[in-house]
Write a protein that holds these residues in place. Structure first.
Motif, mmCIF file in Angstrom:
data_model
loop_
_atom_site.group_PDB
_atom_site.id
_atom_site.type_symbol
_atom_site.label_atom_id
_atom_site.label_comp_id
_atom_site.label_asym_id
_atom_site.label_seq_id
_atom_site.Cartn_x
_atom_site.Cartn_y
_atom_site.Cartn_z
ATOM 1 N N UNK A 26 -3.388 -8.807 6.006
ATOM 2 C CA UNK A 26 -2.381 -9.628 5.338
ATOM 3 C C UNK A 26 -3.039 -10.558 4.327
ATOM 4 N N UNK A 27 -4.137 -11.166 4.696
ATOM 5 C CA UNK A 27 -4.849 -12.060 3.776
ATOM 6 C C UNK A 27 -5.343 -11.304 2.549
ATOM 7 N N UNK A 28 -5.866 -10.088 2.750
ATOM 8 C CA UNK A 28 -6.370 -9.285 1.638
ATOM 9 C C UNK A 28 -5.252 -8.893 0.675
ATOM 10 N N UNK A 29 -4.107 -8.532 1.228
ATOM 11 C CA UNK A 29 -2.972 -8.155 0.376
ATOM 12 C C UNK A 29 -2.454 -9.376 -0.385
ATOM 13 N N UNK A 30 -2.394 -10.513 0.276
ATOM 14 C CA UNK A 30 -1.938 -11.741 -0.384
ATOM 15 C C UNK A 30 -2.871 -12.103 -1.543
ATOM 16 N N UNK A 31 -4.171 -12.018 -1.330
ATOM 17 C CA UNK A 31 -5.126 -12.319 -2.394
ATOM 18 C C UNK A 31 -4.971 -11.364 -3.573
ATOM 19 N N UNK A 39 7.209 -10.029 -6.309
ATOM 20 C CA UNK A 39 7.746 -10.305 -4.981
ATOM 21 C C UNK A 39 7.401 -9.107 -4.109
ATOM 22 N N UNK A 40 7.070 -9.345 -2.850
ATOM 23 C CA UNK A 40 6.707 -8.229 -1.984
ATOM 24 C C UNK A 40 7.015 -8.561 -0.535
ATOM 25 N N UNK A 41 7.197 -7.522 0.235
ATOM 26 C CA UNK A 41 7.421 -7.640 1.673
ATOM 27 C C UNK A 41 6.464 -6.697 2.387
ATOM 28 N N UNK A 42 5.981 -7.115 3.535
ATOM 29 C CA UNK A 42 5.085 -6.300 4.352
ATOM 30 C C UNK A 42 5.851 -5.846 5.583
ATOM 31 N N UNK A 43 5.983 -4.536 5.740
ATOM 32 C CA UNK A 43 6.706 -3.972 6.872
ATOM 33 C C UNK A 43 5.698 -3.243 7.763
ATOM 34 N N UNK A 44 5.359 -3.858 8.877
ATOM 35 C CA UNK A 44 4.442 -3.250 9.839
ATOM 36 C C UNK A 44 5.245 -2.479 10.877
ATOM 37 N N UNK A 45 4.792 -1.284 11.199
ATOM 38 C CA UNK A 45 5.439 -0.465 12.219
ATOM 39 C C UNK A 45 4.461 -0.274 13.370
ATOM 40 N N UNK A 46 4.744 -0.912 14.490
ATOM 41 C CA UNK A 46 3.889 -0.788 15.670
ATOM 42 C C UNK A 46 4.210 0.527 16.372
ATOM 43 N N UNK A 47 3.284 1.473 16.272
ATOM 44 C CA UNK A 47 3.509 2.825 16.776
ATOM 45 C C UNK A 47 2.971 2.971 18.202
ATOM 46 N N UNK A 48 3.583 2.222 19.129
ATOM 47 C CA UNK A 48 3.207 2.353 20.540
ATOM 48 C C UNK A 48 1.826 1.839 20.854
ATOM 49 N N UNK A 49 1.423 0.735 20.267
ATOM 50 C CA UNK A 49 0.094 0.173 20.521
ATOM 51 C C UNK A 49 -0.040 -0.260 21.973
ATOM 52 N N UNK A 60 2.202 -13.488 12.948
ATOM 53 C CA UNK A 60 2.138 -13.497 11.488
ATOM 54 C C UNK A 60 3.528 -13.508 10.861
ATOM 55 N N UNK A 61 4.507 -12.908 11.536
ATOM 56 C CA UNK A 61 5.878 -12.939 11.033
ATOM 57 C C UNK A 61 6.439 -14.356 11.075
ATOM 58 N N UNK A 99 -3.631 0.388 8.287
ATOM 59 C CA UNK A 99 -3.886 -0.995 8.694
ATOM 60 C C UNK A 99 -5.356 -1.283 8.948
ATOM 61 N N UNK A 100 -6.218 -0.273 8.846
ATOM 62 C CA UNK A 100 -7.615 -0.459 9.241
ATOM 63 C C UNK A 100 -8.534 -0.886 8.097
ATOM 64 N N UNK A 101 -7.979 -1.163 6.927
ATOM 65 C CA UNK A 101 -8.718 -1.619 5.742
ATOM 66 C C UNK A 101 -9.538 -0.519 5.082
ATOM 67 N N UNK A 102 -9.382 0.749 5.511
ATOM 68 C CA UNK A 102 -10.062 1.824 4.794
ATOM 69 C C UNK A 102 -9.390 2.105 3.455
ATOM 70 N N UNK A 103 -8.139 1.706 3.334
ATOM 71 C CA UNK A 103 -7.444 1.767 2.053
ATOM 72 C C UNK A 103 -7.577 0.398 1.395
ATOM 73 N N UNK A 104 -8.443 0.273 0.379
ATOM 74 C CA UNK A 104 -8.702 -1.040 -0.230
ATOM 75 C C UNK A 104 -7.448 -1.610 -0.893
ATOM 76 N N UNK A 105 -6.990 -2.789 -0.480
ATOM 77 C CA UNK A 105 -5.799 -3.388 -1.094
ATOM 78 C C UNK A 105 -5.922 -3.570 -2.601
ATOM 79 N N UNK A 106 -7.155 -3.724 -3.113
ATOM 80 C CA UNK A 106 -7.351 -3.913 -4.548
ATOM 81 C C UNK A 106 -6.887 -2.691 -5.351
#
Length: 322
Positions: A26-31, A39-49, A60-61, A99-106
């Motif tokens: 979340x911090x990386x995306x905000x930066x 304007x943006x929204x973050x939609x997290x889907x918890x897939x049975x964690x 965080x919500x 969500x694992x940061x392997x996809x660089x938000x930049x």
């Protein structure tokens, strides 16, 4: 770069056992996005964690008004989690990422640039080998895309990722798709529209380990190929025709040998032939069986996923916190 600041982005992030990655992501995306004015929204889907991912999302919500979460009743799989998030999206464009940061938000900035140029879909593909992947993952990845391109009706670059931007007009069509064992990387290619692929180098996971095992990768390959093509059925038909032709050509040899009194081959060759053709028939029938099984599951019309809880509902195409 000129940004369309009157546009809204929906970022869909499937999450499975990512408790230590949520806040950092979340911090990386905000930066990355705050300076753009979007304007943006973050939609997290918890897939049975099975860890504290859901609690992290709830915390965080409460802190961030544009963070939303959807909790699925169990682990339905990444693509169904993506579908659940996309169904909630209300932005002018949807960005899907891990969500694992392997996809660089930049990389989102490059996607926005191409979107502003008029592209409807901006997808990413891995540049070269994954420097952080395991040995078997690198091999299975190459085989997966080669097999998919050869046996299915879609063509994908090696290492195509679930890190992409999709325009709202495409999203509207994706929401109408209701099929068993959906594979979004293939669906995106199949959908058409004006697309462009951009290479990226995956970052190292912030924390945790990849959850895809070798068995899951093999299952993914089989189901994906069969979801996008009937070509395997044509292939086994040709194989059956070939062996039937060979068997027919063998009949004159048997008759001539019998008439001339030649000794018939021993039981070992007969057993070997029966075993070979028996195994071949079982293999061909198994391919047909998989297709029949997919038809059976699709005919049930069960929902692709079940939502257990959420902090959001959709009202007039806007997300409303609850």
């Amino acid at each position: 770069m000129a940004y369309l600041v009157d546009k809204k982005l929906s970022i869909v992030i499937p999450s499975h056992n990512e408790e230590k990655n949520i806040s950092y992501l979340i911090d990386q995306i905000r930066e990355t996005l705050e300076p753009t004015g979007y304007a943006y929204e973050l939609i997290f889907v918890d897939d049975g964690s099975r860890d504290n991912t859901l609690n992290e999302l709830k915390v965080n919500a409460e802190i961030h008004s544009n963070v939303f979460y959807v909790e699925l009743s169990r682990n339905f799989g990444k693509d169904y989690a993506l579908k659940a998030g996309i169904a909630m999206a209300s932005g002018n464009a949807v960005i899907t990422m891990d969500a694992d940061l392997q996809h660089p938000p930049q990389m989102i900035l490059k996607m926005l640039y191409h979107w502003e140029e008029g592209y409807d879909i901006v997808y990413t593909y891995r540049e070269g080998e994954n420097p952080h992947g395991k040995g078997y993952q690198k091999v299975t990845s190459r085989l997966f895309y080669k097999g998919l391109n050869m046996l299915s009706d879609i063509k994908m670059e090696n290492g195509t990722a679930d890190f992409r931007l999709i325009d709202e007009k495409v999203v509207k069509q994706l929401k109408l798709i209701d099929e068993y064992e959906i594979f979004f990387r293939g669906i995106i290619k199949w959908a058409g529209y004006k697309q462009i692929g951009i290479p990226y180098v995956p970052s190292k996971r912030h924390t945790g380990e990849a959850s895809y095992s070798f068995a899951k990768l093999v299952k993914l390959a089989v189901t994906t190929i069969m979801a996008f093509s009937a070509r395997p059925l044509y292939i086994i038909s040709m194989v059956g025709l070939l062996f039937s032709t060979v068997a027919i050509l063998y009949i004159p040899y048997v008759l001539i040998s019998y008439c001339l009194g030649y000794a018939v081959s021993g039981w070992a060759s007969i057993i070997a032939t029966i075993a070979f053709f028996g195994g071949l028939q079982l293999m061909l029938m198994s391919v047909i069986g998989i297709y029949v099984g997919k038809i059976f599951m699709q005919s049930k019309h069960r929902p692709n996923y079940i939502i257990r809880s959420s902090n959001v509902v959709i009202v007039d195409n806007d997300l409303i916190r609850i």
